[in-house]
Design a protein around this motif. Structure first.
Motif, short mmCIF file in Angstrom:
data_model
loop_
_atom_site.label_atom_id
_atom_site.label_comp_id
_atom_site.label_asym_id
_atom_site.label_seq_id
_atom_site.Cartn_x
_atom_site.Cartn_y
_atom_site.Cartn_z
N SER A 95 0.13 -1.35 -15.52
CA SER A 95 -1.01 -2.07 -15.75
C SER A 95 -0.59 -3.08 -16.40
O SER A 95 0.45 -3.12 -17.07
N HIS A 96 -1.17 -4.33 -16.34
CA HIS A 96 -0.93 -5.38 -17.23
C HIS A 96 -2.25 -6.19 -17.76
O HIS A 96 -3.32 -5.91 -17.22
N ASP A 97 -2.22 -7.12 -18.48
CA ASP A 97 -3.55 -7.77 -19.08
C ASP A 97 -3.68 -8.77 -18.00
O ASP A 97 -3.06 -9.83 -18.00
N SER A 98 -4.82 -8.84 -17.52
CA SER A 98 -5.25 -9.71 -16.38
C SER A 98 -5.59 -11.13 -17.25
O SER A 98 -5.47 -12.16 -16.54
N SER A 104 -7.94 -6.10 -10.62
CA SER A 104 -6.95 -6.43 -9.51
C SER A 104 -6.20 -5.15 -9.40
O SER A 104 -5.75 -4.33 -10.18
N SER A 115 -2.14 -4.19 -7.29
CA SER A 115 -1.27 -4.59 -6.62
C SER A 115 -1.06 -4.60 -5.08
O SER A 115 -0.65 -5.35 -4.31
N GLY A 167 -4.34 -4.88 -12.77
CA GLY A 167 -4.64 -5.83 -13.87
C GLY A 167 -6.03 -5.52 -14.53
O GLY A 167 -6.85 -5.21 -13.63
N CYS A 221 -14.01 -10.13 -16.03
CA CYS A 221 -12.57 -10.30 -15.20
C CYS A 221 -12.29 -11.91 -14.86
O CYS A 221 -13.44 -12.44 -14.05
N ASP A 226 -5.67 -13.15 -11.83
CA ASP A 226 -4.82 -12.85 -12.97
C ASP A 226 -4.06 -14.03 -13.51
O ASP A 226 -3.73 -14.86 -12.72
#
Length: 218
Positions: free
Chosen positions: A89-92, A109, A111, A127, A135, A139
């Motif tokens: 996961s990552h910071d949107s 989001s 992938s 995301g 949100c 991203d």
């Protein structure tokens, strides 16, 4: 005495003749069974070199579910229940924050588009933003790596801005609004920068002024 010796000699001779006769009549003695040839290296038993069917079998494919809107922890649990275990996961919002406690984040989001059928060993990247945040429409992209030229880092989180610079760069960040210490850099956004965007970098120190994200730059 001589007769006794003659009798013993005769008896011995008879025993010898009897033994010879028996051996001569025994087919096994005259035609011994040939010994089995030693197994050559080529005929010796060797481990099966063919990969097992398990190894040859391709990963099962499944349709990816729609995880957007779910809590990040719930999304990960659901994905694993479907057989997808390569999760990240990552910071949107583009602030380069870590999702330390997944239950405090929600999915914005994914992938792999929902409904797409892929092998279950495909990596899924979510995301996410914190539960009390909205949100973004898309991203936010990480800032470009500085290289030999200073990029425009205004509006980026101080953490993401620092990450765009060479790891050996000396960076100073000061509060643009008050006299606070900038401790958690992902919670602060860059207001001004020096050197200016487009400046050639040759190892000079970099200075940022910043405010917290809920604040406006002066």
């Amino acid at each position: 005495m001589g007769d006794i010796l003659n009798i013993r000699a005769l008896t011995t001779a008879l025993v010898c003749l009897t033994a010879v006769a028996l051996v001569g009549c025994d087919p096994a003695a005259t035609n011994p069974k040939p010994a089995a040839p030693a197994a050559s290296e080529s005929s010796a038993a060797t481990p099966d070199a063919t990969p097992s069917q398990e190894e040859d079998k391709p990963a099962e494919s499944r349709a990816v579910l729609d995880f957007v809107g779910m809590g990040l922890q719930s999304a990960q649990d659901k994905a694993q229940a479907e057989g997808f275990y390569l999760l990240t996961s990552h910071d949107s919002a583009g602030r380069d924050r870590l999702q330390a406690l997944d239950r405090n984040w929600k999915v914005c989001s994914q992938s792999i588009k929902a409904g797409t059928t892929v092998p279950v060993d495909t990596k899924l990247d979510f995301g996410a933003v914190k539960l009390d945040e909205t949100c973004p429409a898309g991203d936010a992209k990480a800032p470009e790596a500085a290289g030999d030229t200073m990029p425009n880092l205004v509006g980026k989180s101080v953490k993401a801005a620092r990450g765009a610079l060479d790891s050996g760069t000396s960076v100073t960040t000061t509060d643009a609004a008050q006299d606070r210490m900038v401790l958690l850099e992902s919670n602060w956004q860059v207001c001004t920068q020096s050197p200016a965007p487009g400046t050639t970098l040759n190892g000079q120190p970099v200075d940022f002024t910043a405010v917290k994200y809920e604040e406006n730059c002066p």
